[in-house]
Design an enzyme around this catalytic site. Sequence first.
Site, PDB file in Angstrom:
ATOM      1  N   HIS A 127       0.797  -0.877   0.295  1.00 30.39           N
ATOM      2  CA  HIS A 127       0.468  -0.100   0.123  1.00 30.39           C
ATOM      3  C   HIS A 127       0.806   1.225  -0.017  1.00 30.39           C
ATOM      4  O   HIS A 127       0.046   2.466   0.486  1.00 30.39           O
ATOM      5  CB  HIS A 127      -1.065  -0.354   1.252  1.00 30.39           C
ATOM      6  CG  HIS A 127      -1.685   0.880   0.945  1.00 30.39           C
ATOM      7  ND1 HIS A 127      -2.347   1.858   2.295  1.00 30.39           N
ATOM      8  CD2 HIS A 127      -3.200   0.555   0.321  1.00 30.39           C
ATOM      9  CE1 HIS A 127      -3.982   2.075   1.603  1.00 30.39           C
ATOM     10  NE2 HIS A 127      -4.435   1.969  -0.136  1.00 30.39           N
ATOM     11  N   LYS A 129       2.787   3.967  -1.406  1.00 32.84           N
ATOM     12  CA  LYS A 129       2.532   5.461  -1.965  1.00 32.84           C
ATOM     13  C   LYS A 129       3.561   6.912  -2.272  1.00 32.84           C
ATOM     14  O   LYS A 129       3.829   7.677  -1.197  1.00 32.84           O
ATOM     15  CB  LYS A 129       1.590   6.036  -2.519  1.00 32.84           C
ATOM     16  CG  LYS A 129      -0.547   5.280  -2.411  1.00 32.84           C
ATOM     17  CD  LYS A 129      -0.190   5.401  -0.921  1.00 32.84           C
ATOM     18  CE  LYS A 129      -1.743   4.786  -1.425  1.00 32.84           C
ATOM     19  NZ  LYS A 129      -2.360   4.868  -0.044  1.00 32.84           N
ATOM     20  N   ASP A 134      16.160  10.642  -7.345  1.00 30.46           N
ATOM     21  CA  ASP A 134      17.511  11.306  -6.888  1.00 30.46           C
ATOM     22  C   ASP A 134      18.664  10.950  -5.638  1.00 30.46           C
ATOM     23  O   ASP A 134      19.786  11.883  -5.155  1.00 30.46           O
ATOM     24  CB  ASP A 134      18.372  13.110  -7.240  1.00 30.46           C
ATOM     25  CG  ASP A 134      17.683  12.716  -8.698  1.00 30.46           C
ATOM     26  OD1 ASP A 134      17.970  12.002  -9.931  1.00 30.46           O
ATOM     27  OD2 ASP A 134      17.658  14.502  -9.860  1.00 30.46           O
TER      28      ASP A 134
END
Length: 192
Positions: A127, A129, A134
């Site tokens: 779950h 996100k 960089d």
Amino acid sequence: MQKSNLLKFIIKNKYLIVGLIVMGALAPLAHTEPQPAEVLAVYFTPPTGAVHGLTKHLDGAKKSIRVMAYGFTSVEISQALVRAKQRGVLVELIQDEKSSQNNGEAIAPLVEVGIFVRNDAEHAIQHNKVMLIDDDVVVTGSYNFTNSADKRNAENFMILKSVYAAKRYAENWAIHWAHAKPLTEVPKKKRR
């Protein structure tokens, strides 16, 4: 020390002993002192358009973009990742295995240009996100990388510049990457 003397010592110093045990248990947390972070952006939906702020940061990537996505249906984000790959940026994506059946339209262009995609089926749901840009920028929040997140849902995400946070997220990302399985087939777009 005899048993009776040891028992007396323990009773007399019980609070000291408990304190030492607690301090020992908390010792691993001692290194988690506050770390500096620069907030580059904070976005909420509605209104729509947060995806443009995210793609602006993706378009600025120079070395790498690592993604952990529960849902990934945003064609705009997919296009930004393709542009990054075409600039020579290393792009890698972990998606939740169960929700991957809905991601074909956005995942197919990634696979076509050689972006490595893996499915994480190790958990009830993967779950996360998160995007790492960089090695010093973290994107995180409730915002799924989906069309619905930008156009229909109430979502949020923030973009932080922090070497410390990026390192911690990269360590977690690597754990998921290691057990996730390489994508072998892009799901066909579901018919409506």
